[in-house]
Design a protein around this motif. Structure first.
Motif, PDB file in Angstrom:
ATOM      1  N   LEU A   1      -0.871 -15.286 -19.039  1.00 55.63           N
ATOM      2  CA  LEU A   1      -2.080 -15.798 -19.665  1.00 55.63           C
ATOM      3  C   LEU A   1      -3.047 -14.655 -19.961  1.00 55.63           C
ATOM      4  N   LYS A   2      -3.751 -14.776 -21.057  1.00 55.62           N
ATOM      5  CA  LYS A   2      -4.707 -13.732 -21.427  1.00 55.62           C
ATOM      6  C   LYS A   2      -5.894 -13.728 -20.474  1.00 55.62           C
ATOM      7  N   ARG A   3      -6.219 -12.542 -19.989  1.00 56.00           N
ATOM      8  CA  ARG A   3      -7.371 -12.427 -19.093  1.00 56.00           C
ATOM      9  C   ARG A   3      -8.615 -12.162 -19.950  1.00 56.00           C
TER      10      ARG A   3
ATOM     11  N   ASN B   1     -10.319 -28.057 -25.314  1.00 61.73           N
ATOM     12  CA  ASN B   1      -9.541 -27.287 -24.336  1.00 61.73           C
ATOM     13  C   ASN B   1      -8.241 -26.746 -24.917  1.00 61.73           C
ATOM     14  N   TYR B   2      -7.723 -27.381 -25.953  1.00 57.53           N
ATOM     15  CA  TYR B   2      -6.478 -26.922 -26.558  1.00 57.53           C
ATOM     16  C   TYR B   2      -6.673 -25.632 -27.352  1.00 57.53           C
ATOM     17  N   PHE B   3      -7.902 -25.260 -27.643  1.00 56.49           N
ATOM     18  CA  PHE B   3      -8.162 -24.041 -28.407  1.00 56.49           C
ATOM     19  C   PHE B   3      -8.357 -22.825 -27.509  1.00 56.49           C
ATOM     20  N   GLY B   4      -8.174 -23.007 -26.214  1.00 53.52           N
ATOM     21  CA  GLY B   4      -8.213 -21.866 -25.312  1.00 53.52           C
ATOM     22  C   GLY B   4      -9.474 -21.809 -24.468  1.00 53.52           C
ATOM     23  N   VAL B   5      -9.322 -21.187 -23.304  1.00 55.74           N
ATOM     24  CA  VAL B   5     -10.430 -21.121 -22.359  1.00 55.74           C
ATOM     25  C   VAL B   5     -11.546 -20.219 -22.862  1.00 55.74           C
ATOM     26  N   ASP B   6     -11.218 -19.248 -23.736  1.00 55.49           N
ATOM     27  CA  ASP B   6     -12.267 -18.358 -24.237  1.00 55.49           C
ATOM     28  C   ASP B   6     -13.254 -19.124 -25.113  1.00 55.49           C
ATOM     29  N   LEU B   7     -12.759 -20.082 -25.919  1.00 55.30           N
ATOM     30  CA  LEU B   7     -13.664 -20.898 -26.733  1.00 55.30           C
ATOM     31  C   LEU B   7     -14.518 -21.782 -25.836  1.00 55.30           C
TER      32      LEU B   7
ATOM     33  N   SER C   1      -8.766 -18.593 -12.338  1.00 59.96           N
ATOM     34  CA  SER C   1      -8.503 -17.248 -11.817  1.00 59.96           C
ATOM     35  C   SER C   1      -7.463 -16.504 -12.645  1.00 59.96           C
ATOM     36  N   ALA C   2      -6.477 -17.238 -13.158  1.00 59.44           N
ATOM     37  CA  ALA C   2      -5.403 -16.605 -13.934  1.00 59.44           C
ATOM     38  C   ALA C   2      -5.915 -15.984 -15.224  1.00 59.44           C
ATOM     39  N   GLU C   3      -7.058 -16.437 -15.699  1.00 58.31           N
ATOM     40  CA  GLU C   3      -7.574 -15.959 -16.978  1.00 58.31           C
ATOM     41  C   GLU C   3      -8.836 -15.112 -16.828  1.00 58.31           C
ATOM     42  N   CYS C   4      -9.080 -14.638 -15.609  1.00 62.94           N
ATOM     43  CA  CYS C   4     -10.227 -13.764 -15.347  1.00 62.94           C
ATOM     44  C   CYS C   4      -9.821 -12.298 -15.476  1.00 62.94           C
ATOM     45  N   LYS C   5     -10.733 -11.496 -15.951  1.00 62.48           N
ATOM     46  CA  LYS C   5     -10.471 -10.066 -16.066  1.00 62.48           C
ATOM     47  C   LYS C   5     -10.415  -9.397 -14.700  1.00 62.48           C
ATOM     48  N   ASN C   6     -11.305  -9.799 -13.807  1.00 64.21           N
ATOM     49  CA  ASN C   6     -11.364  -9.181 -12.484  1.00 64.21           C
ATOM     50  C   ASN C   6     -11.665 -10.259 -11.440  1.00 64.21           C
TER      51      ASN C   6
END
Length: 249
Positions: free
Chosen positions: A14-16, A145-151, A220-225
Motif C-alpha cells: 500500500l502507498k504510504r 473511500n474507493y478513491f483512496g485514503v489520500d483523498l 498504519s499501513a498507509e502512514c509515512k512514519n
C-alpha cells in the motif's frame, strides 16, 4: 495460495501517503463529534463550572487508557491496526472473536449519518426526510473511500479546519463575557457543585467525549512514519481537543 492472492491480501504494498498532519486531522476529526454536544450538559449537571477542568482530566485519562496501544505502535507497524495487535498477541481464536465484534459495532456508523441529517434538517428551510439525507451522506462517504485514503485525508483536513474554526470562534466570542473572579471564587456554589464525587462522574462522562483518536491505528499501513507519528498524534490530538473543549464549556 498463489503469489497473486498473497499480493492482493497483503498490505505491504500500500502507498504510504499519510503524513503527520493528515493523521492529526483524522485524529481530531474522530474526537470532535456528538460527545461535546450530548455530554457537556451532563458534566455541568454533575460538577457545575468545574466542567472545564473535568474535560482536561478526562482527556488525560483517555490517553492513559490507550497507553498500551500507544507504546505498541511506537515500536512496531501494525498494518491492520487493532486487528493486527490482537492477532499478534492473542492468537486466531481471539482474533476471530474480535473481528466479529468489530463487524457488529461498525453498524453504529449509521448513527453518524442520522445525526448529520438531524442537524441538517434544522438548517434546511424546506425540511426533508431524515432517512433520505442520512442515506445520501452515508453513501457519499462510502463511495469516496474507493478513491483512496489520500483523498479522504484531504477531505478530513478541510472538515477539521471548519470544526476548529467554529469551536475557536465560539470560545473567543464567549470568553470576554466570563467573569473569572466570580467563576473561580465559587461565590454561588457552582464550582464543584456536587463535590468530588460529582466531579469524578463528570470526568468519566467527558473522558468518553475526548476519545476517538485511536482510529488512526487502522491506517498504519498507509502512514509515512507510523511508529513516530501515530503515538504522538494520539496524545497531542486528545489533549489539545480536551483543552479546547474546556475553553468552549
Amino acid at each position: 495460495m498463489s503469489d497473486n492472492s498473497k499480493n492482493l491480501s497483503s498490505t505491504k504494498d500500500l502507498k504510504r501517503v499519510l503524513g503527520f498532519w493528515d493523521l492529526m486531522a483524522v485524529g481530531i476529526g474522530s474526537i470532535i463529534g456528538s460527545g461535546i454536544m450530548s455530554l457537556t450538559g451532563w458534566g455541568i449537571d454533575e460538577t457545575g463550572r468545574s466542567v472545564c477542568i473535568a474535560f482536561v482530566i478526562g482527556g488525560i485519562i483517555a490517553v492513559l487508557a490507550r497507553s498500551p496501544q500507544i507504546f505498541l505502535n511506537s515500536v512496531a507497524r501494525f498494518r491492520g491496526g487493532d486487528y493486527s495487535m490482537v492477532g499478534t498477541f492473542l492468537g486466531p481464536r481471539w482474533t476471530g472473536t474480535y473481528s466479529m465484534i468489530a463487524l457488529l459495532t461498525s453498524v453504529t456508523l449509521c448513527m453518524y449519518a442520522l445525526s448529520f441529517a438531524e442537524y441538517a434538517l434544522a438548517l434546511l428551510p424546506t425540511g426533508g426526510s431524515q432517512k433520505v439525507i442520512a442515506l445520501v451522506v452515508g453513501t457519499l462517504f462510502f463511495v469516496l473511500n474507493y478513491f483512496g485514503v489520500d483523498l479522504m485525508a484531504k477531505i478530513q483536513n478541510l472538515l477539521v479546519i471548519v470544526l476548529l474554526i467554529s469551536l475557536t470562534m465560539f470560545a473567543v466570542f464567549g470568553l470576554p463575557s466570563v467573569d473569572f473572579g466570580t467563576y473561580f471564587s465559587n461565590a454561588d456554589g457552582m464550582f464543584l457543585s456536587d463535590g468530588i464525587g460529582g466531579f469524578l462522574t463528570a470526568v468519566a462522562y467527558l473522558g468518553f467525549a475526548t476519545g476517538g483518536a485511536t482510529v488512526i491505528l487502522g491506517v498504519s499501513a498507509e502512514c509515512k512514519n507510523p511508529t513516530k507519528d501515530i503515538p504522538f498524534v494520539i496524545i497531542v490530538s486528545t489533549v489539545s481537543v480536551a483543552i479546547l473543549y474546556g475553553l468552549v464549556a
